[in-house]
Design a protein around this motif. Structure first.
Motif, PDB file in Angstrom:
ATOM      1  N   LYS A  22    -105.217  13.243  41.302  1.00 48.81           N
ATOM      2  CA  LYS A  22    -103.988  12.919  40.592  1.00 48.81           C
ATOM      3  C   LYS A  22    -103.750  11.402  40.558  1.00 48.81           C
ATOM      4  O   LYS A  22    -104.293  10.655  41.373  1.00 48.81           O
ATOM      5  N   ASN A  23    -102.893  10.977  39.629  1.00 48.71           N
ATOM      6  CA  ASN A  23    -102.558   9.553  39.581  1.00 48.71           C
ATOM      7  C   ASN A  23    -101.546   9.209  40.668  1.00 48.71           C
ATOM      8  O   ASN A  23    -100.931  10.088  41.275  1.00 48.71           O
ATOM      9  N   PHE A  24    -101.351   7.935  40.898  1.00 42.87           N
ATOM     10  CA  PHE A  24    -100.503   7.453  41.984  1.00 42.87           C
ATOM     11  C   PHE A  24     -99.087   8.005  41.883  1.00 42.87           C
ATOM     12  O   PHE A  24     -98.534   8.511  42.859  1.00 42.87           O
ATOM     13  N   TRP A  25     -98.491   7.905  40.706  1.00 40.73           N
ATOM     14  CA  TRP A  25     -97.092   8.297  40.550  1.00 40.73           C
ATOM     15  C   TRP A  25     -96.885   9.779  40.821  1.00 40.73           C
ATOM     16  O   TRP A  25     -95.923  10.178  41.471  1.00 40.73           O
ATOM     17  N   GLU A  26     -97.783  10.607  40.326  1.00 40.41           N
ATOM     18  CA  GLU A  26     -97.641  12.050  40.488  1.00 40.41           C
ATOM     19  C   GLU A  26     -97.666  12.446  41.959  1.00 40.41           C
ATOM     20  O   GLU A  26     -96.842  13.239  42.420  1.00 40.41           O
ATOM     21  N   ILE A  27     -98.605  11.871  42.725  1.00 38.90           N
ATOM     22  CA  ILE A  27     -98.686  12.187  44.155  1.00 38.90           C
ATOM     23  C   ILE A  27     -97.509  11.581  44.903  1.00 38.90           C
ATOM     24  O   ILE A  27     -96.907  12.219  45.771  1.00 38.90           O
ATOM     25  N   MET A  74    -104.209  11.116  58.856  1.00 40.83           N
ATOM     26  CA  MET A  74    -104.378  12.422  58.213  1.00 40.83           C
ATOM     27  C   MET A  74    -104.635  12.259  56.719  1.00 40.83           C
ATOM     28  O   MET A  74    -105.409  13.012  56.117  1.00 40.83           O
ATOM     29  N   GLY A  75    -103.995  11.258  56.106  1.00 39.23           N
ATOM     30  CA  GLY A  75    -104.221  10.987  54.695  1.00 39.23           C
ATOM     31  C   GLY A  75    -105.636  10.506  54.425  1.00 39.23           C
ATOM     32  O   GLY A  75    -106.268  10.908  53.433  1.00 39.23           O
ATOM     33  N   LEU A  76    -106.140   9.653  55.305  1.00 38.31           N
ATOM     34  CA  LEU A  76    -107.509   9.144  55.143  1.00 38.31           C
ATOM     35  C   LEU A  76    -108.542  10.251  55.339  1.00 38.31           C
ATOM     36  O   LEU A  76    -109.568  10.293  54.645  1.00 38.31           O
ATOM     37  N   ILE A  77    -108.260  11.140  56.281  1.00 40.22           N
ATOM     38  CA  ILE A  77    -109.163  12.283  56.504  1.00 40.22           C
ATOM     39  C   ILE A  77    -109.173  13.175  55.267  1.00 40.22           C
ATOM     40  O   ILE A  77    -110.229  13.640  54.817  1.00 40.22           O
ATOM     41  N   ALA A  78    -107.991  13.421  54.713  1.00 42.64           N
ATOM     42  CA  ALA A  78    -107.887  14.264  53.514  1.00 42.64           C
ATOM     43  C   ALA A  78    -108.602  13.607  52.332  1.00 42.64           C
ATOM     44  O   ALA A  78    -109.264  14.285  51.537  1.00 42.64           O
ATOM     45  N   LEU A  79    -108.460  12.294  52.215  1.00 36.41           N
ATOM     46  CA  LEU A  79    -109.135  11.565  51.137  1.00 36.41           C
ATOM     47  C   LEU A  79    -110.647  11.688  51.277  1.00 36.41           C
ATOM     48  O   LEU A  79    -111.370  11.882  50.289  1.00 36.41           O
ATOM     49  N   LYS A 225    -106.851   9.442  44.791  1.00 36.15           N
ATOM     50  CA  LYS A 225    -108.101   8.954  44.223  1.00 36.15           C
ATOM     51  C   LYS A 225    -108.814   7.935  45.105  1.00 36.15           C
ATOM     52  O   LYS A 225    -110.034   7.812  45.067  1.00 36.15           O
ATOM     53  N   ASN A 226    -108.054   7.163  45.891  1.00 36.24           N
ATOM     54  CA  ASN A 226    -108.679   6.119  46.688  1.00 36.24           C
ATOM     55  C   ASN A 226    -107.842   5.771  47.917  1.00 36.24           C
ATOM     56  O   ASN A 226    -106.704   6.244  48.067  1.00 36.24           O
ATOM     57  N   LYS A 227    -108.409   4.930  48.772  1.00 40.25           N
ATOM     58  CA  LYS A 227    -107.755   4.565  50.032  1.00 40.25           C
ATOM     59  C   LYS A 227    -106.475   3.764  49.789  1.00 40.25           C
ATOM     60  O   LYS A 227    -105.472   3.950  50.493  1.00 40.25           O
ATOM     61  N   LYS A 228    -106.500   2.865  48.815  1.00 40.21           N
ATOM     62  CA  LYS A 228    -105.319   2.049  48.526  1.00 40.21           C
ATOM     63  C   LYS A 228    -104.139   2.921  48.162  1.00 40.21           C
ATOM     64  O   LYS A 228    -103.011   2.715  48.636  1.00 40.21           O
ATOM     65  N   GLN A 229    -104.383   3.907  47.321  1.00 39.02           N
ATOM     66  CA  GLN A 229    -103.348   4.855  46.916  1.00 39.02           C
ATOM     67  C   GLN A 229    -102.770   5.570  48.129  1.00 39.02           C
ATOM     68  O   GLN A 229    -101.544   5.691  48.277  1.00 39.02           O
ATOM     69  N   THR A 230    -103.650   6.017  48.999  1.00 41.84           N
ATOM     70  CA  THR A 230    -103.235   6.740  50.210  1.00 41.84           C
ATOM     71  C   THR A 230    -102.375   5.880  51.120  1.00 41.84           C
ATOM     72  O   THR A 230    -101.311   6.312  51.589  1.00 41.84           O
ATOM     73  N   LEU A 231    -102.812   4.656  51.378  1.00 47.51           N
ATOM     74  CA  LEU A 231    -102.097   3.769  52.303  1.00 47.51           C
ATOM     75  C   LEU A 231    -100.718   3.391  51.774  1.00 47.51           C
ATOM     76  O   LEU A 231     -99.741   3.369  52.531  1.00 47.51           O
ATOM     77  N   ILE A 232    -100.626   3.099  50.488  1.00 45.20           N
ATOM     78  CA  ILE A 232     -99.333   2.716  49.910  1.00 45.20           C
ATOM     79  C   ILE A 232     -98.347   3.884  49.956  1.00 45.20           C
ATOM     80  O   ILE A 232     -97.183   3.718  50.341  1.00 45.20           O
ATOM     81  N   ILE A 233     -98.813   5.062  49.580  1.00 38.47           N
ATOM     82  CA  ILE A 233     -97.938   6.238  49.570  1.00 38.47           C
ATOM     83  C   ILE A 233     -97.431   6.554  50.970  1.00 38.47           C
ATOM     84  O   ILE A 233     -96.242   6.843  51.171  1.00 38.47           O
ATOM     85  N   MET A 234     -98.312   6.478  51.961  1.00 35.91           N
ATOM     86  CA  MET A 234     -97.894   6.786  53.333  1.00 35.91           C
ATOM     87  C   MET A 234     -96.906   5.755  53.854  1.00 35.91           C
ATOM     88  O   MET A 234     -95.952   6.096  54.568  1.00 35.91           O
ATOM     89  N   PHE A 235     -97.104   4.489  53.504  1.00 31.18           N
ATOM     90  CA  PHE A 235     -96.165   3.452  53.952  1.00 31.18           C
ATOM     91  C   PHE A 235     -94.788   3.685  53.339  1.00 31.18           C
ATOM     92  O   PHE A 235     -93.769   3.613  54.041  1.00 31.18           O
ATOM     93  N   LEU A 236     -94.750   3.947  52.050  1.00 29.82           N
ATOM     94  CA  LEU A 236     -93.470   4.195  51.380  1.00 29.82           C
ATOM     95  C   LEU A 236     -92.740   5.395  51.994  1.00 29.82           C
ATOM     96  O   LEU A 236     -91.522   5.366  52.173  1.00 29.82           O
ATOM     97  N   ALA A 237     -93.501   6.431  52.335  1.00 32.72           N
ATOM     98  CA  ALA A 237     -92.896   7.649  52.869  1.00 32.72           C
ATOM     99  C   ALA A 237     -92.406   7.475  54.303  1.00 32.72           C
ATOM    100  O   ALA A 237     -91.269   7.818  54.637  1.00 32.72           O
ATOM    101  N   MET A 238     -93.272   6.923  55.159  1.00 36.36           N
ATOM    102  CA  MET A 238     -92.960   6.892  56.587  1.00 36.36           C
ATOM    103  C   MET A 238     -92.092   5.703  57.012  1.00 36.36           C
ATOM    104  O   MET A 238     -91.341   5.796  57.994  1.00 36.36           O
ATOM    105  N   MET A 239     -92.171   4.580  56.294  1.00 34.43           N
ATOM    106  CA  MET A 239     -91.426   3.395  56.702  1.00 34.43           C
ATOM    107  C   MET A 239     -90.190   3.129  55.847  1.00 34.43           C
ATOM    108  O   MET A 239     -89.366   2.286  56.201  1.00 34.43           O
TER     109      MET A 239
END
Length: 427
Positions: A22-27, A74-79, A225-239
């Motif tokens: 999926k694209n960044f916004w959708e996830i 967990m996000g990196l493992i899933a990726l 789709k990639n690690k950058k997407q994963t890291l940004i999404i997790m930061f926005l959610a958790m912090m």
């Protein structure tokens, strides 16, 4: 073949293919929808009546960092694997052992779902006293289960609506709360009658979303789709997103004296205008519980996902009826005690055991039961009762260290057996 693919459109038993990422916004919207949850405000309300605002912010900061670490790994493992949480449990705990963890998480998610269903009944009753809590909770449970049958697509649409509306009303609530306490100076000056310990506050902060950080994350972030997407999404959610929800509940409880978010909104005159928003918010998160719960159940029961979704929704609705909501505080403490250590096991596997890559789940590399992982998890949980430092941080470290040690020992034993086998063949 076509029928099998259609029945497993959510990839319950396989990795998400690159074409379905999926694209960044959708996830991001779906994931923030998981985090922007009224139950997070409920935790904030409990924290707000248990300490002063300055201490609350410190405890929240510690808890948020812990959740960020757990969720990011967990996000990196899933990726890396494209697998659900239930499938990842097989790597850590074995093909059969994983069933224990999957079922524990399912029970936990059923608990969250029952709380969500009850809160819809409670909010409806507070605004319309003629409506009884339990009948509305039953209707809500059935309705939320029905929409969860449609998977990620409907979750994304509902989150698109719920997330911005929750943010708007949350900010309004904070402004009203700060004004009623005489500004920020007055807010920080308020002291509770019976303050809780810092460790207890951190435990509440972590417990607010630790189940999501560990078990929800793979189910959603496997579509990244990639690690950058994963890291940004997790930061926005958790912090940002999760702390914001806790602060919303905390400030409201400090200002009104109520720990329950429904009564906070009612006291501020916001319950009526925020009613639909609140329902959408709870609905969005409950859908996530059903979705992830059904995926974890699929690790144990190889049957159609729709059957699992219906079974999950039924169990969660029964939980709402029998009053699971009354044990909310105990439930949060249970999560904060057991799940961080679980995350430690997965982190150790990612950094040590499977650092070169995760093998196929269909091969012989995965044992039936990985007893070392269970021992590491148990030792991590036991660390909660050693009151030195931040207990949840300690249990993650202990579980990770022991799992890493067991992984190294297991690898050495395998090498010796392999070498011995080759030597006998050559002889």
């Amino acid at each position: 073949m076509k029928k099998e693919k259609m029945n497993d459109s959510e990839f319950t038993q396989s990795s998400v293919p690159a074409s379905q990422k999926k694209n960044f916004w959708e996830i991001c919207v779906v994931w923030i929808g998981y985090v922007f949850v009224v139950t997070g405000m409920q935790v904030g309300g409990t924290m707000g009546t248990s300490t002063n605002f300055a201490t609350l912010l410190k405890a929240l900061a510690v808890g948020s960092v812990v959740l960020l670490v757990l969720g990011t790994f967990m996000g990196l493992i899933a990726l890396k694997t494209g697998n659900t949480f239930g499938m990842l449990c097989r790597y850590a705990f074995g093909k059969i052992g994983s069933n224990v963890i999957s079922l524990m998480i399912v029970v936990t998610l059923i608990g969250w779902f029952s709380v969500d269903a009850y809160m819809i009944g409670q909010a409806s009753n507070a605004l319309f006293p003629a409506l009884q809590i339990i009948p509305i909770a039953i209707v809500a449970g059935i309705a939320m289960t029905a929409t969860a049958l449609f998977g990620m697509k409907w979750m994304s649409k509902l989150s698109d609506i719920a997330v911005p509306l929750v943010l708007i009303f949350g900010i309004i609530s904070i402004v009203l709360s700060v004004k009623s306490t005489g500004g920020l100076t007055g807010l920080f000056a308020i002291q509770p009658k019976n303050p809780s310990s810092f460790n207890t506050l951190v435990s509440l902060s972590i417990g607010s979303f630790v189940c999501g950080a560990v078990s929800f994350t793979p189910d959603v972030l496997r579509f990244a789709k990639n690690k950058k997407q994963t890291l940004i999404i997790m930061f926005l959610a958790m912090m940002i997103a999760n702390p914001l929800m806790i602060i919303l509940g905390a400030v409201g409880s400090i200002a009104t004296g109520y720990s329950d978010i429904t009564f906070v909104l009612a006291a501020q005159g916001l319950l009526a205008p925020a009613f639909i928003v609140m329902i959408l918010n709870i609905w969005s998160t409950a859908q996530g519980c059903v979705y992830s719960g059904s995926l974890s159940l699929a690790n144990t029961f190889r049957i159609d996902r729709k059957v699992l979704v219906i079974g999950f929704g039924l169990a969660g609705t029964i939980g709402a009826v029998i009053g699971f909501y009354n044990y909310f505080g105990t439930f949060i403490n249970f999560l904060a005690t057991t799940i961080p250590a679980l995350g430690g096991v997965f982190i150790a596997d990612y950094l040590v055991k499977y650092r070169k890559g995760y093998p196929s789940l269909d091969g012989d590399d995965i044992p039936a039961v990985n007893w070392g992982a269970f021992i590491a998890w148990g030792l991590g949980i036991a660390t909660n009762y050693v009151h030195v430092g931040i207990t949840q941080v300690n249990c993650i470290i202990v579980a990770a260290v022991f799992e890493a040690v067991f992984a190294v020992i297991s690898a050495k034993v395998s090498e010796v057996k392999k070498a011995s086998s080759v030597g006998m063949q050559n002889a």
